[in-house]
Design a protein around this motif. Sequence first.
Motif, PDB file in Angstrom:
ATOM      1  N   ASN A   3     -40.874  -0.356  15.397  1.00  0.00           N
ATOM      2  CA  ASN A   3     -41.713  -0.628  16.560  1.00  0.00           C
ATOM      3  C   ASN A   3     -41.316   0.173  17.793  1.00  0.00           C
ATOM      4  N   PHE A   4     -40.023   0.542  17.873  1.00  0.00           N
ATOM      5  CA  PHE A   4     -39.549   1.125  19.126  1.00  0.00           C
ATOM      6  C   PHE A   4     -38.223   1.842  18.873  1.00  0.00           C
ATOM      7  N   ILE A   5     -38.043   3.019  19.480  1.00  0.00           N
ATOM      8  CA  ILE A   5     -36.775   3.759  19.385  1.00  0.00           C
ATOM      9  C   ILE A   5     -36.444   4.323  20.768  1.00  0.00           C
ATOM     10  N   LYS A   6     -35.211   4.146  21.172  1.00  0.00           N
ATOM     11  CA  LYS A   6     -34.750   4.778  22.410  1.00  0.00           C
ATOM     12  C   LYS A   6     -33.340   5.303  22.187  1.00  0.00           C
ATOM     13  N   TYR A   7     -32.936   6.271  22.998  1.00  0.00           N
ATOM     14  CA  TYR A   7     -31.579   6.795  22.900  1.00  0.00           C
ATOM     15  C   TYR A   7     -31.027   7.020  24.306  1.00  0.00           C
ATOM     16  N   THR A   8     -29.693   6.955  24.412  1.00  0.00           N
ATOM     17  CA  THR A   8     -29.025   7.116  25.695  1.00  0.00           C
ATOM     18  C   THR A   8     -27.990   8.228  25.589  1.00  0.00           C
ATOM     19  N   ASP A  10     -25.349  10.448  28.237  1.00  0.00           N
ATOM     20  CA  ASP A  10     -24.794  10.641  29.578  1.00  0.00           C
ATOM     21  C   ASP A  10     -25.331   9.604  30.564  1.00  0.00           C
ATOM     22  N   GLY A  11     -25.510   8.372  30.078  1.00  0.00           N
ATOM     23  CA  GLY A  11     -25.935   7.274  30.941  1.00  0.00           C
ATOM     24  C   GLY A  11     -27.427   7.213  31.207  1.00  0.00           C
ATOM     25  N   VAL A  12     -28.191   8.150  30.650  1.00  0.00           N
ATOM     26  CA  VAL A  12     -29.642   8.170  30.862  1.00  0.00           C
ATOM     27  C   VAL A  12     -30.343   7.795  29.555  1.00  0.00           C
ATOM     28  N   THR A  13     -31.295   6.850  29.642  1.00  0.00           N
ATOM     29  CA  THR A  13     -31.988   6.356  28.455  1.00  0.00           C
ATOM     30  C   THR A  13     -33.389   6.961  28.363  1.00  0.00           C
ATOM     31  N   TYR A  14     -33.766   7.388  27.159  1.00  0.00           N
ATOM     32  CA  TYR A  14     -35.072   7.984  26.910  1.00  0.00           C
ATOM     33  C   TYR A  14     -35.755   7.222  25.768  1.00  0.00           C
ATOM     34  N   THR A  15     -37.074   7.071  25.879  1.00  0.00           N
ATOM     35  CA  THR A  15     -37.851   6.408  24.831  1.00  0.00           C
ATOM     36  C   THR A  15     -38.535   7.461  23.976  1.00  0.00           C
ATOM     37  N   LEU A  16     -38.375   7.347  22.663  1.00  0.00           N
ATOM     38  CA  LEU A  16     -39.025   8.292  21.762  1.00  0.00           C
ATOM     39  C   LEU A  16     -40.505   7.943  21.614  1.00  0.00           C
ATOM     40  N   VAL A  17     -41.291   8.968  21.311  1.00  0.00           N
ATOM     41  CA  VAL A  17     -42.743   8.813  21.166  1.00  0.00           C
ATOM     42  C   VAL A  17     -43.100   8.720  19.687  1.00  0.00           C
ATOM     43  N   ASN A  18     -43.907   7.705  19.351  1.00  0.00           N
ATOM     44  CA  ASN A  18     -44.373   7.527  17.975  1.00  0.00           C
ATOM     45  C   ASN A  18     -45.510   8.503  17.713  1.00  0.00           C
ATOM     46  N   GLY A  20     -47.248   8.637  14.999  1.00  0.00           N
ATOM     47  CA  GLY A  20     -48.262   8.037  14.141  1.00  0.00           C
ATOM     48  C   GLY A  20     -48.168   8.447  12.693  1.00  0.00           C
ATOM     49  N   ASP A  21     -47.161   9.246  12.350  1.00  0.00           N
ATOM     50  CA  ASP A  21     -47.015   9.704  10.960  1.00  0.00           C
ATOM     51  C   ASP A  21     -45.597   9.406  10.452  1.00  0.00           C
ATOM     52  N   ASN A  22     -45.032   8.288  10.941  1.00  0.00           N
ATOM     53  CA  ASN A  22     -43.670   7.864  10.583  1.00  0.00           C
ATOM     54  C   ASN A  22     -42.592   8.775  11.160  1.00  0.00           C
ATOM     55  N   THR A  23     -42.934   9.577  12.157  1.00  0.00           N
ATOM     56  CA  THR A  23     -41.934  10.393  12.853  1.00  0.00           C
ATOM     57  C   THR A  23     -41.959  10.061  14.347  1.00  0.00           C
ATOM     58  N   TRP A  24     -40.793  10.210  14.971  1.00  0.00           N
ATOM     59  CA  TRP A  24     -40.660   9.943  16.401  1.00  0.00           C
ATOM     60  C   TRP A  24     -39.964  11.129  17.045  1.00  0.00           C
ATOM     61  N   ASN A  25     -40.350  11.497  18.255  1.00  0.00           N
ATOM     62  CA  ASN A  25     -39.658  12.606  18.904  1.00  0.00           C
ATOM     63  C   ASN A  25     -39.809  12.515  20.422  1.00  0.00           C
ATOM     64  N   ARG A  26     -39.017  13.312  21.108  1.00  0.00           N
ATOM     65  CA  ARG A  26     -39.122  13.483  22.557  1.00  0.00           C
ATOM     66  C   ARG A  26     -38.410  14.774  22.924  1.00  0.00           C
ATOM     67  N   ASP A  27     -39.050  15.580  23.716  1.00  0.00           N
ATOM     68  CA  ASP A  27     -38.454  16.830  24.168  1.00  0.00           C
ATOM     69  C   ASP A  27     -37.832  16.620  25.537  1.00  0.00           C
ATOM     70  N   GLU A  28     -36.535  16.850  25.624  1.00  0.00           N
ATOM     71  CA  GLU A  28     -35.818  16.717  26.884  1.00  0.00           C
ATOM     72  C   GLU A  28     -34.816  17.855  27.017  1.00  0.00           C
ATOM     73  N   ASN A  29     -34.502  18.211  28.242  1.00  0.00           N
ATOM     74  CA  ASN A  29     -33.462  19.202  28.480  1.00  0.00           C
ATOM     75  C   ASN A  29     -32.091  18.585  28.232  1.00  0.00           C
ATOM     76  N   ALA A  30     -31.172  19.373  27.709  1.00  0.00           N
ATOM     77  CA  ALA A  30     -29.799  18.895  27.495  1.00  0.00           C
ATOM     78  C   ALA A  30     -29.112  18.731  28.847  1.00  0.00           C
TER      79      ALA A  30
END
Length: 263
Positions: A3-8, A10-18, A20-30
Amino acid sequence: MINFIKYTIDGVTYTLVNNGDNTWNRDENAPNASGNYQMTLTIIEDGNITNLDASDDIYEMYLDILTGTEKNTQLGSYVPDFISDTTEIASVFNAENDLLDHLGDEISKIKSNHFITTASNYSISRMESFLGMKGLGTLEQRKSYLISLNQKGNKLNVPAIRNIVKSIAGSDCIVTFFGAEEESNPDKAYGLLKIQVLSPDSTKNYRYADIARALAPLVPSHIKLSVIKYFATWGDILNDFSDWSSLSSREDWQVVREYIPSS
């Protein structure tokens, strides 16, 4: 179903985007600074929450950001410049430098897991499973308990008891043994081993119950074990004194400092 995936990182939390095909991702700068960053991943699946982080060797959850100047391995420094400056050789060396750095990290991790104080959560769980016991408390508390088991030996004596208390609470203790017929024994039907735990190390995260838990297997069945908290916390002061006036009426601050709850 997830239902939901997030990752943290360096103290900053990001929510992954579903997607719709059983994969989740998010593009962020390192992160801007180079270094080894711990990653925490939180997954909610059918209402159940799972947290994964780098403390568990199985998941290898970390983001490694390196710059060329911070690499530990420099194969090019072992050969003449006219070799290391060759394009093809430089490419090979750069790839091998990364692999050898990773190998060094793995060796360091293996070394750390050989010692209780530096072992990962996964390694501590394996030790507990091998000993046939259930880990209780935080990772630091579980480590302290395992260390106390190594300190106690096979005989019940004052040094062993003090070592156990020191390992768990970081403090000393007063050990008193009462024979079954002694007048001062509060329970004359049995022998009594009374351990008064003195003020613990304020920087140590410990489970008070682990002291009796570590000692119990060594105590004969005809002797009762009594582990007493022989120090006061601010909670005890709040419970035992009605107001500030009753506390300040004590002779001096040292009396308050050495106050022991009647229980």
